[in-house]
Write an enzyme that holds these catalytic residues in place. Structure first.
Site, PDB file in Angstrom:
ATOM      1  N   ASP A 192       0.830  -1.222   0.000  1.00 30.52           N
ATOM      2  CA  ASP A 192       0.000   0.000   0.000  1.00 30.52           C
ATOM      3  C   ASP A 192       0.863   1.271   0.000  1.00 30.52           C
ATOM      4  O   ASP A 192       1.646   1.500   0.916  1.00 30.52           O
ATOM      5  CB  ASP A 192      -0.862  -0.067   1.276  1.00 30.52           C
ATOM      6  CG  ASP A 192      -1.751   1.146   1.519  1.00 30.52           C
ATOM      7  OD1 ASP A 192      -1.776   2.065   0.681  1.00 30.52           O
ATOM      8  OD2 ASP A 192      -2.448   1.151   2.562  1.00 30.52           O
ATOM      9  N   HIS A 365      -3.810   4.547   6.746  1.00 22.91           N
ATOM     10  CA  HIS A 365      -2.738   3.994   5.908  1.00 22.91           C
ATOM     11  C   HIS A 365      -1.358   4.248   6.517  1.00 22.91           C
ATOM     12  O   HIS A 365      -1.129   5.269   7.166  1.00 22.91           O
ATOM     13  CB  HIS A 365      -2.789   4.621   4.518  1.00 22.91           C
ATOM     14  CG  HIS A 365      -4.051   4.322   3.768  1.00 22.91           C
ATOM     15  ND1 HIS A 365      -4.194   3.201   2.993  1.00 22.91           N
ATOM     16  CD2 HIS A 365      -5.220   4.986   3.702  1.00 22.91           C
ATOM     17  CE1 HIS A 365      -5.413   3.187   2.464  1.00 22.91           C
ATOM     18  NE2 HIS A 365      -6.058   4.275   2.879  1.00 22.91           N
TER      19      HIS A 365
END
Lengths: 552, 552
Positions: A192, A365
């Site tokens: 990610d 994130h």
């Protein structure tokens, strides 16, 4: 010759590999996620965008399964489109499955789809793909990453992740499993990249608690907290704060109410008895004893927060001493709308609290140092940044180089590019055709660049239609009717339209060469050109101009 | 009774008092700044926005002068509109005056405008307003704030400012003058709120120099630096870096070239002999020996950077090893376009450097600690946050309370609200009518909410026009022509348009009640309604539908 493993991120330019990713091994394939993208500001009239998965449909007999890593829209939002065209079992954790069921029921597809519940820690053979699910922290509970083993080697995909040491649900990312993978030898890591330009370490969800305590301590009246409907852990945090400060909580908005019900039913939301009350009861209670949770953090005019900001909400309105908390960040492209909503709420007298005024939201994130930790935990031979725009992937690649992955073992690819793995070697393969698909109303993929260009032109300067009535000799009969929209304020433009009539008459006369009637086509073109030129000279605007010719 | 001093920020919702501010004392007025706003993403087709200054025009005989604080568009961009309607001398520092002259010459107004050069440190009596200009650091040289004394008291306006201890031009904000004002007693401070949600202290422009040294050291080929055309100090910094690293510099883009010429002529740009070369020469040189400066930092498709990102630039294209630096931040609302441009440049193989990847840009506005310092230096009795959206002003008001300004001496007002000062007391007065004015092409203020709603509808779903030809009995003659734009991709919609023809025929038949012809108006409405319903049922879209009726 050994069989190759192929990995293909699907979608157009935008976030790469975020919404959908395909794994192929021999005659078998596995799909990871089925998400949607939100349209950019210049994608006029588009509701949402889905990846172009024709490539998968054309090879549908190969598909062994579909894995959904977590319950956010950008990973689940295309499920009804995918399941309408493809037939394969879907694998998801309990909460993710619950949220998928809501979508599939809405689309009347639930009966047709084979759903399998998996849990973090499970190993499931899906055709030749041995998949091992591991827990990752993210801004929704029950998210997973996945290890995929084929005879070609082991691939680790991070999913959307962060390394939160004090997550709301007390369940940190599974470090042990990541280390175990590295012991076995990881051929490639897909990770990610969303926050690749954010230095340091993303703060824990726990930092929000003291910020909410401050808000609850200081709020003189009602508190309204807005967040995403799928942010179950934030609902839990607000619930906890409400409990500590002696307030009851009400939820408003269909999607938030439904998600909270599903999460509570499945044990992902821990609600003390009597803490959640119906909105009607909350509205009747002492303001300082309630907190209302709702959606609308992106400035959507149709959301409850959007309606409150413009005094258009039917069920209830703002009252004196309301405190509104935006527990969210604007999705890129929504900044303007979010700020406008905040300004309007302030204008209406509310107290408004949002990050950076107070730390009432954190990202779900990983930031740069967490990205480095993942690479060190997994020790992959090859590295492929995913989930991000090209600029994030480029930056994530630089981070991977910094922590020792050799440059030749890192590739930045765009959606549609095939990655091939054979004998532990990674190679960039061909590019498959495709991109993304606009969804507008019930039309899927019928809007392309040409319609989009027309909408842009209409948005810019509007249009003008002229109804020309002509006799057999090509002479104008009467004054042509002129209709315009989006061009000028018609009531103040009398003079210009009168002058336009003169332009039409002149152009029409010129279309009849040598005293004989010209073709309707010639007349149409003459008038259109004359009006275009005239409007540009008058106003420096270029509306679309159409002349209709009717012989009467 | 003492005469009141009145202060009125002009403009609509958006940044308050940023673009224009009016001071009134008795029968005299003074205008501060004449700037434009950039349209928000949903202001379709609008080129730019100017404040509504009808109030000033209606009282034009009162106007004694116009002060322009610095040369940025949001303070100068409406000058041609203002000078077309108002007649008063304009006061500006040399660089600001130079940039205004360029604009006024373009608008053929230069001969008609009386320009007065002032310098920081000057005291000028403009009617009853004793104005004292003081230097402030900002992201353009030669910016000033202003002290305005009338018998009602002394007002200090910060202009756009930061406290940079190491500015590029070596000229810090004038602390001594600010302290001197405080010694005399300041009735009110109006202060820049742009960064009221940024903690700490805005970094000095000097931090950019080492960042540029890194870029210049590592760039293997050409360097292209994009920034705002008016960011003269940034041009100086890039020039200095180029000099240190043995590169020549070329400038491209009319506005940047003209601004740089003007700045060099007036002594605000220090150029060693032979350092600036024509672009043709730069393009012929060894890539590692040149740096090219240009505009396009906001992702504008028509800018050189925008064209390079799509391989549409005529004069030159990207070549291998190009390094592109975006020395800027996106203006709020432009984030998406800027990021898209960066992604496209990366896709074309360029190295791209931008903040936060490297500190190649800093803000020109004060952060929270600087705001506090200004308040402590000036020690105002009353405090009015200006230059920012309502959310910034609200935050700046909280900062002022924190440093000891009593709550009752702080007001947050919106554009159009009159502030009255009498005997040292501040009072919020009435609201004057007005807002902002859209400029679209050469039309100023002719576009309002109704045209904007039409553009929104057209942008959303396009339109359809049907040309109905009927006989005397009201029967349709032939198949009506259907024109649509922005609605569907016509070539793939044959089937739907065939079905639409049937809908038209049915609706037309129904319009003829009891076998006799209905009115053209009834026919038109029937067909429009039938088609609207049909298209919504088919596609969940609502194009604008127009039926024209022609008896033939």
């Amino acid at each position: 010759m050994a069989t190759k493993l192929r990995i293909i991120p699907l979608g157009g330019l935008g976030e790469i590999g975020k919404n959908m990713m395909l794994f192929e091994y021999g005659d078998n394939s596995l799909l990871l996620d089925a998400g949607l993208m939100f349209p950019e500001n210049d994608m006029l009239g588009i509701d949402y965008i889905i990846p172009d998965f024709r490539y998968v449909v054309e090879r549908k007999a190969m598909l062994r399964g579909i894995i959904i890593t977590h319950g956010h829209e950008d990973h689940t939002g295309a499920i009804k489109h995918v399941m309408a065209s493809l037939d394969a079992p879907v694998y998801a954790t309990p909460l993710t499955r619950g949220l998928l069921e809501v979508k599939l029921r809405d689309a009347r597809l639930l009966d047709r789809v084979q759903l399998h519940t998996i849990n973090a820690g499970d190993t499931v053979d899906i055709g030749p793909f041995r998949t091992e699910f591991f827990h990752v922290c993210h801004s929704i509970p029950d998210g997973v990453g996945v290890g995929i083993t084929t005879p070609a080697g082991l691939i680790v995909h991070s999913g959307d992740f962060k390394f939160d040491h004090t997550p709301v649900d007390g369940w940190p990312t599974d470090y042990a499993k990541l280390a175990e993978f590295s012991g076995r030898g990881v051929m490639a890591l897909l990770s990610d990249s969303t926050n690749a330009d954010k230095a340091g370490w993303t703060p824990s969800e726990a930092v929000i608690d003291p910020a909410f305590d401050d808000v609850f301590r200081e709020a003189p009246g009602r508190i309204l907290v807005a967040t995403f409907a799928s942010l179950i852990s934030r609902i839990q945090q607000v619930l906890n704060a409400a409990y500590r400060h002696g307030r009851k909580m009400a939820l408003v908005g269909t999607s938030m109410v439904e998600n909270a019900k599903m999460a509570q039913k499945l044990g992902y939301l821990n609600v003390p008895d009597g803490m959640i009350v119906p909105i009607d009861e909350a509205l009747r209670s002492t303001p300082s004893k309630v907190v209302i949770m709702t959606t609308g953090t992106q400035g959507e005019p149709s959301s409850i927060l959007g309606r409150l900001s413009e005094a258009r909400n039917r069920q209830f309105d703002l009252i004196t001493n309301d405190t509104i908390v935006l527990s969210s960040h604007p999705i890129p492209g929504n900044e303007e709308m979010v700020h406008r909503t905040i300004n309007r709420l302030l204008q209406r007298g509310a107290r408004v609290i949002y990050d950076p005024i107070a730390p009432v939201h954190v990202s779900g994130h990983a930031s740069v140092e967490e990205m480095k930790l993942l690479i060190h935990l997994v020790k992959p031979r090859n590295f492929i940044p995913v989930h991000g725009e090209l600029r994030h992937l480029t930056q994530h690649a630089a981070i991977a180089r910094e922590v020792g992955i050799p440059t030749e073992n890192i590739v930045v690819v765009e959606n549609g590019t095939v990655l091939e793995f054979e004998d532990g070697q990674m190679k960039v393969g061909e590019r498959i055709p495709g991109g993304y698909v606009y969804v507008d109303g019930s039309g899927v993929g019928d809007i392309g660049p040409s319609v989009m260009r027309e909408r842009e032109a209409l948005a810019e300067d509007g249009f003008v239609v002229v109804n020309l009535r002509v006799n057999k000799a090509g002479g104008l009969v009467g004054k042509p009717e002129i209709i315009s929209r989006g061009f000028v304020f018609v009531r103040d433009a009398d003079e210009m339209f009168t002058a336009a009539q003169a332009q039409i008459a002149t152009a029409a006369a010129r279309a009849n060469t040598n005293g004989s009637a010209g073709s309707p086509q010639a007349l149409r073109e003459r008038v259109q050109q004359a009006l275009s030129d005239f409007f540009y000279a008058e106003l420096k605007r270029r509306p679309m101009v159409f002349a209709l010719v009717n012989e009467v």
